[in-house]
Design a protein around this motif. Structure first.
Motif, short mmCIF file in Angstrom:
data_model
loop_
_atom_site.label_atom_id
_atom_site.label_comp_id
_atom_site.label_asym_id
_atom_site.label_seq_id
_atom_site.Cartn_x
_atom_site.Cartn_y
_atom_site.Cartn_z
N SER A 43 0.84 -1.21 0.00
CA SER A 43 0.00 0.00 0.00
C SER A 43 0.87 1.25 0.00
N ALA A 60 -7.83 4.85 -5.12
CA ALA A 60 -8.74 4.22 -4.18
C ALA A 60 -8.99 2.77 -4.56
N ARG A 61 -9.23 2.52 -5.84
CA ARG A 61 -9.49 1.15 -6.29
C ARG A 61 -8.23 0.29 -6.16
N LYS A 64 -7.74 -0.63 -2.56
CA LYS A 64 -8.73 -1.65 -2.19
C LYS A 64 -8.28 -3.03 -2.65
N ILE A 67 -5.43 -4.30 -0.51
CA ILE A 67 -5.87 -4.68 0.84
C ILE A 67 -6.60 -6.02 0.83
N VAL A 68 -7.39 -6.28 -0.22
CA VAL A 68 -8.20 -7.51 -0.21
C VAL A 68 -7.53 -8.69 -0.91
N ILE A 112 -21.40 -5.06 -0.14
CA ILE A 112 -19.96 -5.01 0.10
C ILE A 112 -19.31 -6.35 -0.23
N HIS A 115 -18.71 -6.45 -3.88
CA HIS A 115 -17.64 -5.49 -4.21
C HIS A 115 -16.27 -6.10 -3.93
N ILE A 116 -16.12 -6.73 -2.76
CA ILE A 116 -14.86 -7.39 -2.40
C ILE A 116 -14.55 -8.52 -3.38
N LEU A 119 -13.35 -7.05 -6.68
CA LEU A 119 -11.99 -6.51 -6.55
C LEU A 119 -10.96 -7.63 -6.56
N TRP A 120 -11.27 -8.72 -5.86
CA TRP A 120 -10.33 -9.84 -5.80
C TRP A 120 -10.11 -10.44 -7.19
#
Length: 214
Positions: A43, A60-61, A64, A67-68, A112, A115-116, A119-120
């Motif tokens: 990060s 931001a994306r 994210k 982080i995930v 959410i 969304h996670i 993103l993954w």
């Protein structure tokens, strides 16, 4: 809302495992690195390198995704790259991680959780510029950490990994130059220990020629 927030707390409890899930990387003080520590420095790398990247980054994306991307390891565990060099091992790792992200999607619910989940998979598929950057930082941070650690903590295959980062960074001139600096540090470390890096390059070239490169 309170029920949804309870689910968030449950996932945060699961994520706490990443603070003690250990990776095959050691710190400069000799302690083994946790997954959470790897994610944190990725990060930071994104924040520090953003001004130099070739394209405008959706920060931001990207953060994210960073982080995930290893969140599934709270359930599936961390599996080093050298343990998934054959097709069957890769398939098993993918199956475990896909089940873990599906479990997270169901646990967190349609908003959410979805969304996670997306993103993954964006990170895994590397279809967007942000995903490519995140993936590159993932590989580069690993080598930076190896460079900080005592060479005795490396296994032999990791000597070759030093020269394989380029396949993840070639799409961006900043990341490519950053990769060169990291590689130079690794080469110095190896050669100082009496390891011939030209022989390593030749070995990698032979593997590539026979289709068995890592």
């Amino acid at each position: 809302m309170k029920n949804e927030l309870k689910k968030v707390l449950e996932v945060l409890a699961l994520a706490e495992k990443l603070k003690f899930e250990l990776r095959h990387s050691w710190l400069s003080n000799g302690r083994q690195e946790s997954v959470a520590e790897h994610t944190w420095r990725m990060s930071l790398m994104a924040v520090l390198l953003e001004p130099y990247l070739d394209q405008k980054l959706d920060m931001a994306r990207t953060l994210k995704m960073i982080i995930v991307h290893d969140l599934v390891e709270a359930e599936a565990g961390d599996i080093p790259a050298f343990n998934v060099l054959d097709a069957s091992a890769k398939e098993l790792k993918q199956a475990k991680e896909q089940q873990a992200i599906e479990n997270l999607r169901q646990q967190l619910g349609p908003e959410i959780g979805q969304h996670i989940y997306e993103l993954w998979y964006e990170f895994e598929d590397k279809a967007t510029y942000e995903a490519k950057v995140a993936n590159a930082l993932d590989k580069l941070e690993v080598q930076i950490q190896h460079n900080h650690a005592d060479l005795s903590t490396w296994i032999e295959i990791e000597h070759e990994f030093v020269f394989l980062m380029g396949k993840h960074t070639g799409f961006d001139s900043c990341l490519e130059q950053f990769r060169e600096l990291i590689e130079e540090m690794a080469v110095l470390k190896l050669e100082t220990a009496g390891i011939c890096t030209s022989s390593l390059r030749e070995r990698i070239a032979k593997k590539a020629a026979t289709g068995s490169a890592s």
